[in-house]
Motif scaffolding. Structure first.
Motif, PDB file in Angstrom:
ATOM      1  N   MET A   1      -4.368  -2.140  -5.381  1.00 41.71           N
ATOM      2  CA  MET A   1      -5.679  -2.417  -5.973  1.00 41.71           C
ATOM      3  C   MET A   1      -5.620  -3.635  -6.885  1.00 41.71           C
TER       4      MET A   1
ATOM      5  N   GLN B   1     -14.720   3.209  -7.279  1.00 41.06           N
ATOM      6  CA  GLN B   1     -14.056   3.001  -5.990  1.00 41.06           C
ATOM      7  C   GLN B   1     -14.261   4.235  -5.120  1.00 41.06           C
TER       8      GLN B   1
ATOM      9  N   ALA C   1     -10.207  -1.053   2.328  1.00 37.99           N
ATOM     10  CA  ALA C   1      -9.359  -0.191   3.146  1.00 37.99           C
ATOM     11  C   ALA C   1      -8.761  -1.044   4.256  1.00 37.99           C
TER      12      ALA C   1
ATOM     13  N   GLN D   1     -16.771  -0.854  -1.242  1.00 41.47           N
ATOM     14  CA  GLN D   1     -15.496  -0.673  -1.926  1.00 41.47           C
ATOM     15  C   GLN D   1     -15.085  -1.965  -2.620  1.00 41.47           C
TER      16      GLN D   1
ATOM     17  N   PHE E   1     -11.997  -2.369  -3.590  1.00 41.77           N
ATOM     18  CA  PHE E   1     -10.682  -2.616  -3.005  1.00 41.77           C
ATOM     19  C   PHE E   1     -10.746  -2.221  -1.531  1.00 41.77           C
TER      20      PHE E   1
ATOM     21  N   SER F   1      -0.467   7.188  -3.496  1.00 40.41           N
ATOM     22  CA  SER F   1      -1.746   6.754  -2.940  1.00 40.41           C
ATOM     23  C   SER F   1      -2.873   7.633  -3.471  1.00 40.41           C
TER      24      SER F   1
ATOM     25  N   GLN G   1      -5.491   4.180  -1.548  1.00 43.42           N
ATOM     26  CA  GLN G   1      -5.144   2.992  -2.325  1.00 43.42           C
ATOM     27  C   GLN G   1      -4.015   3.315  -3.298  1.00 43.42           C
TER      28      GLN G   1
ATOM     29  N   ARG H   1       0.823  -1.213   0.000  1.00 40.39           N
ATOM     30  CA  ARG H   1       0.000   0.000   0.000  1.00 40.39           C
ATOM     31  C   ARG H   1       0.858   1.265   0.000  1.00 40.39           C
TER      32      ARG H   1
END
Length: 393
Positions: free
Chosen positions: A61, A334, A361, A357, A359, A52, A56, A47
């Motif tokens: 991702m 997203q 968190a 989401q 992807f 970012s 993300q 990450r």
């Protein structure tokens, strides 16, 4: 379960970090598996690689679609106990620590197998679980260099160059998924679980098998392959990638490009002679390609059914009519980012996320995961207070 989600009902506990292990687990998620991503409070270190966007990174991702994230401090006994509970009814368990670390944390193969005798346990590492390099750190660049990929990727400057993409990590993720899928198919005949040693080093050996075999059989540096194949600059600064795999294609290329002289030159009548004399043949093609634009050459090559294509940028690929019409990179929504293209893994079918989401968190699904293990709200708050679990606000 359906063709779109054949792994619906399959449970994968993914405590791996980086790209290779998570990418393997991510493919299972794309096929419908319930993948629980266990990551530290600060998140999987992937990450932090790259810029970012809304919490993300592109690498994160690509590796973690459709997963449920829980953030645990694996140095805590209580967190280790949670992983044990997750593993108790899991089908697959994936980790990517250096050899010996997972055992020290209490989540090694032997420990997990006691809890779940039929577990398929995959260990992803740079150099494997045994051997003189087993404890060496292994990154994508390290394995590109070690495997020989960099050596076979020489530029026009004759200097070996790293490929600007995570090739070993991605290839290992795909091979790892294949190995785990095969184990799943065969586990009905097995009494006990299995520990799969899934290394970047071995994956790259398999990936580069043709080059390795060729090197040995050639007794040294192999000849140039299929000259005059290669990349050529055009008059507008674009580049064309040219290929040929059969002898008759050379004559077609020469005819299409108006190079009858080199077509009939006895120095270039077959692959072997063209490779031997490429130092004189290459400048002829370089000069000819610079006489027209990339678009003009692409049109000429397509009309003559020649293996050639413009060397696209990412934007070129995304905006290409074929990419768009065949849905290679549909847009997904997203939270915190908006719409982004998400290229499809071949054989998978785009599906809606089960949560807000696509992807996850860091720790986004922690409370739901813990509740699913039968842990009540009071006990969850106690786990947070003692530093075993992180729950985002």
């Amino acid at each position: 379960m359906s063709y779109a989600t054949p792994y619906a009902g399959l449970k994968v506990v993914d405590i791996s970090q980086g790209f290779a292990g998570p990418y393997c687990a991510g493919i299972f998620a794309l096929y419908g598996a319930d993948v629980i991503k266990v990551e530290p409070f600060e998140g999987d270190w992937i990450r932090a690689i790259g810029k970012s966007y809304g919490g993300q990174t592109p690498l994160g991702m690509a590796a973690n679609p459709h997963k449920r994230s829980i953030a645990l401090n694996l140095k805590s006994d209580a967190a280790c106990d949670i992983v044990h509970k997750l593993a108790a009814d899991a089908d697959v368990f994936l980790e990517s620590f250096r050899p010996g670390v997972s055992a020290r944390l209490g989540v090694g193969f032997d420990e997990i197998k006691k809890i779940n005798p039929n577990i398929i346990y995959g260990s992803v590492s740079g150099f494997g679980q045994t051997g003189p390099y087993a404890r060496r750190p292994g990154s994508d660049t390290v394995l590109q260099s070690f495997s020989g990929l960099v050596a076979v990727n020489k530029g026009n400057d004759e200097i070996p160059h790293r490929v600007g993409m995570l090739v070993p990590d991605t290839i290992t993720g795909v091979y790892a998924h294949q190995a785990v899928a095969a184990a799943l198919a065969g586990r009905g005949d097995e009494v006990e679980g299995i520990h799969l040693d899934l290394s970047l080093a071995q994956a790259m050996g398999a990936f580069l098998a043709p080059k390795i075999i060729e090197r040995v059989l050639a007794g040294g540096e192999p000849r140039i392959l299929n000259a005059p194949a290669g990349s050529y600059e055009t008059s507008d600064g674009g580049y064309i990638g040219l290929a040929l795999v059969k002898e008759d294609q050379y004559a077609r290329i020469c005819d299409a490009m108006g190079l009858e002289g080199v077509r009939d030159d006895p120095r270039y009548v077959d692959f072997e002679l063209r490779a031997k004399n490429f130092n004189t043949l290459k400048p002829v093609f370089e000069a000819r390609f610079k006489e027209k634009t990339a678009d003009e050459w692409v049109q000429i090559m397509r009309e003559s059914d020649i293996l050639a294509e413009r060397i696209n940028s990412t934007d070129d690929w995304l905006n290409d009519a074929h990419t768009i019409e065949t849905g290679m990179a549909p847009e997904v929504e997203q939270a915190g980012i908006g719409c982004i293209p998400f290229p499809i893994v071949p054989g998978t079918t785009p599906r809606d996320a089960n949560t807000d989401q696509l992807f996850p968190a860091i720790g986004e699904h922690g409370r739901d995961v813990l509740t699913g293990l039968g842990i009540d709200s009071e006990a969850i708050e106690a786990l947070v207070a003692e530093g075993a679990v992180y729950l985002p606000d």
